[in-house]
Enzyme design. Sequence first.
Site, PDB file in Angstrom:
ATOM      1  N   SER A 127       0.849  -1.189   0.000  1.00 10.86           N
ATOM      2  CA  SER A 127       0.000   0.000   0.000  1.00 10.86           C
ATOM      3  C   SER A 127       0.890   1.246   0.000  1.00 10.86           C
ATOM      4  O   SER A 127       1.680   1.431  -0.914  1.00 10.86           O
ATOM      5  CB  SER A 127      -0.962  -0.040   1.195  1.00 10.86           C
ATOM      6  OG  SER A 127      -1.986   0.919   1.054  1.00 10.86           O
ATOM      7  N   GLU A 147      -2.063  -3.735  -7.504  1.00 14.09           N
ATOM      8  CA  GLU A 147      -3.301  -3.904  -6.742  1.00 14.09           C
ATOM      9  C   GLU A 147      -3.818  -2.523  -6.387  1.00 14.09           C
ATOM     10  O   GLU A 147      -3.093  -1.537  -6.443  1.00 14.09           O
ATOM     11  CB  GLU A 147      -3.054  -4.754  -5.492  1.00 14.09           C
ATOM     12  CG  GLU A 147      -2.070  -4.163  -4.483  1.00 14.09           C
ATOM     13  CD  GLU A 147      -2.673  -3.150  -3.536  1.00 14.09           C
ATOM     14  OE1 GLU A 147      -3.891  -3.237  -3.254  1.00 14.09           O
ATOM     15  OE2 GLU A 147      -1.944  -2.264  -3.058  1.00 14.09           O
ATOM     16  N   HIS A 206      -5.413  -5.630  -0.785  1.00 13.84           N
ATOM     17  CA  HIS A 206      -6.077  -5.090   0.399  1.00 13.84           C
ATOM     18  C   HIS A 206      -7.243  -5.925   0.924  1.00 13.84           C
ATOM     19  O   HIS A 206      -7.834  -5.556   1.940  1.00 13.84           O
ATOM     20  CB  HIS A 206      -6.606  -3.681   0.097  1.00 13.84           C
ATOM     21  CG  HIS A 206      -5.567  -2.605   0.193  1.00 13.84           C
ATOM     22  ND1 HIS A 206      -4.689  -2.334  -0.825  1.00 13.84           N
ATOM     23  CD2 HIS A 206      -5.265  -1.729   1.196  1.00 13.84           C
ATOM     24  CE1 HIS A 206      -3.906  -1.320  -0.471  1.00 13.84           C
ATOM     25  NE2 HIS A 206      -4.227  -0.944   0.745  1.00 13.84           N
TER      26      HIS A 206
END
Length: 311
Positions: free
Chosen positions: A114, A205, A277
């Site tokens: 992230s 992602e 996530h």
Amino acid sequence: MKAALVRPPSSGPSGRVVVVAPSGPVPEARLAEGLAALRDLQIGEISLAANLGVKTGYFAGEDAVRLAALQAALDDPEVTAIVCARGGYGLTRLLPHLRAERFSAAPKLLVGFSDATALLCWALGAGVCSVHGPVVTQLSALPQADAQRLATLMRGELPAPLSGDEGVGEARVAGPLVPANLEVLRSLVGTPWLPDLAGTIVALEEIGERPYRLDRALTQLITSGAFAGVRGFAIGQLYACDEPPAGNPDSPDARTVVRERLQSLGVPLVLGLPFGHLPHEHAALPCGSRVELDPRRATLSLLEPVAVRPG
């Protein structure tokens, strides 16, 4: 990616792991649960950075506080691995001040995803491999297989291949893997920390971005030249990337957008891989180590470890 990357020393039971908070503030309950799960992996003695309990707006402390805690972990010669407590936002504000030359001279294993995409890209610029994997606050909700996969990578071993649910193209391709959150990678365009992606396989992602925003981010990366020479793409979870009920009823879904944008580059794609996530699924990946992408089987296989085992 022209230069060969250094694989840092592995982290096993005799190692020392520091949990850092270079981005957002860390929820206390989720931290405690995640630390228990991290200790169960037996990848070293666990210690906490000084700012773990600090909250300043949407940061775990002001920039100087977060920077000092992260740099202290990077500089500590006893530390074998640094694991991010959570994502959020804030690492891109620290990158200009991190001492890459010290890290290159004494590399250690970095773990996160992230917002930590920015830190992993910084490590690539310093010539060091790392791990794109669960943050501590995510770890306790994951299945044991995902937790053990993280430990396997950190110990310098090779985990099993990952399977997606769709492949585009025919040819298998191999190259260093660069996993990233799409939006964070896009934010590095025009900065010194965007990696040279030529010859690599890029794994992407995302969370919470509407389909047109995914289109915009991918279009910027394509038209800026960032994806020039990429050999293939491995697409993970596009979690909560749906068009809202009050949005455009004619909008394509997230996967359709990603497939259309990347298919235009004429390289193999594998979609539906289990990383990102999603609260109860996140398979750790190497960052910088060589992998093979097979669109016919829709698989991503590791060809070399991300860390070097002692001896």
